[in-house]
Design a protein around this motif. Structure first.
Motif, PDB file in Angstrom:
ATOM      1  N   ARG A   1       0.826  -1.200   0.000  1.00  0.00           N
ATOM      2  CA  ARG A   1       0.000   0.000   0.000  1.00  0.00           C
ATOM      3  C   ARG A   1       0.867   1.260   0.000  1.00  0.00           C
ATOM      4  NH1 ARG A   1      -3.162  -1.517   3.837  1.00  0.00           N
ATOM      5  NH2 ARG A   1      -4.653  -2.464   2.451  1.00  0.00           N
ATOM      6  N   ARG A   2       2.005   1.217   0.689  1.00  0.00           N
ATOM      7  CA  ARG A   2       2.893   2.373   0.756  1.00  0.00           C
ATOM      8  C   ARG A   2       3.522   2.681  -0.607  1.00  0.00           C
ATOM      9  NH1 ARG A   2       6.707   0.612   4.231  1.00  0.00           N
ATOM     10  NH2 ARG A   2       8.095   0.109   2.525  1.00  0.00           N
ATOM     11  N   VAL A   3       3.899   1.652  -1.346  1.00  0.00           N
ATOM     12  CA  VAL A   3       4.566   1.853  -2.631  1.00  0.00           C
ATOM     13  C   VAL A   3       3.564   2.055  -3.768  1.00  0.00           C
ATOM     14  CG1 VAL A   3       6.087   0.800  -4.332  1.00  0.00           C
ATOM     15  CG2 VAL A   3       6.593   0.573  -1.912  1.00  0.00           C
ATOM     16  N   ALA A   4       2.528   1.212  -3.834  1.00  0.00           N
ATOM     17  CA  ALA A   4       1.609   1.235  -4.971  1.00  0.00           C
ATOM     18  C   ALA A   4       0.372   2.083  -4.727  1.00  0.00           C
ATOM     19  CB  ALA A   4       1.191  -0.185  -5.323  1.00  0.00           C
ATOM     20  N   GLY A   5       0.141   2.532  -3.507  1.00  0.00           N
ATOM     21  CA  GLY A   5      -1.026   3.348  -3.214  1.00  0.00           C
ATOM     22  C   GLY A   5      -2.177   2.524  -2.673  1.00  0.00           C
ATOM     23  N   SER A   6      -3.220   3.224  -2.310  1.00  0.00           N
ATOM     24  CA  SER A   6      -4.353   2.547  -1.685  1.00  0.00           C
ATOM     25  C   SER A   6      -5.137   1.679  -2.671  1.00  0.00           C
ATOM     26  CB  SER A   6      -5.288   3.572  -1.041  1.00  0.00           C
ATOM     27  OG  SER A   6      -5.792   4.447  -2.022  1.00  0.00           O
ATOM     28  N   ARG A   7      -4.978   1.919  -3.951  1.00  0.00           N
ATOM     29  CA  ARG A   7      -5.693   1.137  -4.961  1.00  0.00           C
ATOM     30  C   ARG A   7      -4.788   0.072  -5.577  1.00  0.00           C
ATOM     31  NH1 ARG A   7     -10.439   3.285  -6.890  1.00  0.00           N
ATOM     32  NH2 ARG A   7      -9.977   2.442  -8.946  1.00  0.00           N
ATOM     33  N   TRP A   8      -3.914  -0.518  -4.767  1.00  0.00           N
ATOM     34  CA  TRP A   8      -2.953  -1.495  -5.265  1.00  0.00           C
ATOM     35  C   TRP A   8      -3.640  -2.764  -5.754  1.00  0.00           C
ATOM     36  CZ3 TRP A   8      -2.185  -6.380  -3.369  1.00  0.00           C
ATOM     37  CH2 TRP A   8      -2.744  -6.655  -2.128  1.00  0.00           C
TER      38      TRP A   8
END
Length: 130
Positions: A103-110
């Motif tokens: 989630r930290r790298v790809a965002g909340s819509r991973w």
């Protein structure tokens, strides 16, 4: 050394232990003692071994993409979205979950990004662990 690492919650302590163990193994392969005071960069250049944290992160990304793309009704994707504990929270920082670094790298819509295999290749993503 990375057996089952896809399911680990990567904490800074775990990453540190993995790196120390890898450096010890590389020194053992080259028969180098700590007393020789040879820098880790030189040892890594001689062994040409991939950094353990990058390998673990790649395996973790691959497994996450594989689980999200499954459509056979298994409980794996449901576990990734599960929110544990209801009610009163414990004191202190919450424990690190498996999906926190995704989630930290790809965002909340991973999860939506992982549906497309072409853009979810782990070796094209920045490895921001450690």
């Amino acid at each position: 050394m990375t057996y089952g690492s896809e399911t680990w919650s990567l904490t800074m302590g775990l990453i540190s232990m993995l790196r120390v163990t890898q450096r010890a193994m590389e020194r053992a392969m080259l028969e180098i003692s700590l007393r020789d005071k040879i820098r880790n960069v030189k040892i890594r250049r001689r062994t040409r071994v991939t950094d353990i944290t990058q390998r673990v992160a790649k395996l973790k990304w691959q497994l996450a993409g594989h689980i999200v793309r499954r459509r056979d009704g298994r409980w794996g994707p449901k576990v990734l979205e599960w929110q544990p504990r209801t009610g009163k929270r414990s004191v202190g920082r919450p424990p690190t979950r498996r999906t926190d670094d995704l989630r930290r790298v790809a965002g909340s819509r991973w999860i939506q990004a992982a549906q497309n295999r072409g853009i979810w290749t782990p070796y094209k993503r920045p490895m921001s662990i450690g």
